[in-house]
Design an enzyme around this catalytic site. Structure first.
Site, PDB file in Angstrom:
ATOM      1  N   CYS A  32       0.833  -1.213   0.000  1.00  0.00           N
ATOM      2  CA  CYS A  32       0.000   0.000   0.000  1.00  0.00           C
ATOM      3  C   CYS A  32       0.867   1.263   0.000  1.00  0.00           C
ATOM      4  CB  CYS A  32      -0.920  -0.047   1.218  1.00  0.00           C
ATOM      5  SG  CYS A  32      -1.808   1.474   1.550  1.00  0.00           S
ATOM      6  N   CYS A  35      -0.122   3.924   2.546  1.00  0.00           N
ATOM      7  CA  CYS A  35       0.293   3.481   3.886  1.00  0.00           C
ATOM      8  C   CYS A  35       1.727   3.916   4.162  1.00  0.00           C
ATOM      9  CB  CYS A  35       0.195   1.964   4.010  1.00  0.00           C
ATOM     10  SG  CYS A  35      -1.471   1.299   3.855  1.00  0.00           S
TER      11      CYS A  35
END
Length: 108
Positions: A32, A35
């Protein structure tokens, strides 16, 4: 504890739901990109709020039970728990200012 700790499905209840302090948990995954963008912000906040809030990170690829329990479907998802109850649920990248506002509003 100046940096976020790792939490998993087996330690979630004791570290989050039974905590006497507010807990911010960052649900993330290695793949991600947002993230990875929010991670240094979470690290900085862990330093700034040391002693007031417990900061945790959970890799959802390795820990799917808690993610399913709290309906984590998009990443990053950041949740704030107070007295074992979720009081804030944020999905997607958040700026430091946005996270600070959410924390301050929730701690009042």
């Amino acid at each position: 504890m100046a940096s976020p700790l790792k939490v998993d499905d087996s330690t979630f209840d004791s570290m989050v739901l039974r905590s006497q302090k507010p807990v911010l948990i960052d649900f993330w995954a290695e793949w991600c990109k947002p993230c990875k963008m929010v991670s240094p912000i979470i690290d900085a906040l862990a330093l700034e709020y040391d002693g007031r809030i417990i900061f945790l990170k959970m890799n959802v690829d390795d820990n799917q039970q808690v993610a399913a329990r709290y309906n984590v479907k998009s990443l990053p998802t950041i949740m704030l728990f107070i007295n074992g109850k979720p009081v804030s649920h944020m999905v997607g990248f958040r700026s430091k200012a946005n996270l600070v506002k959410t924390l301050e509003d929730s701690l009042d």
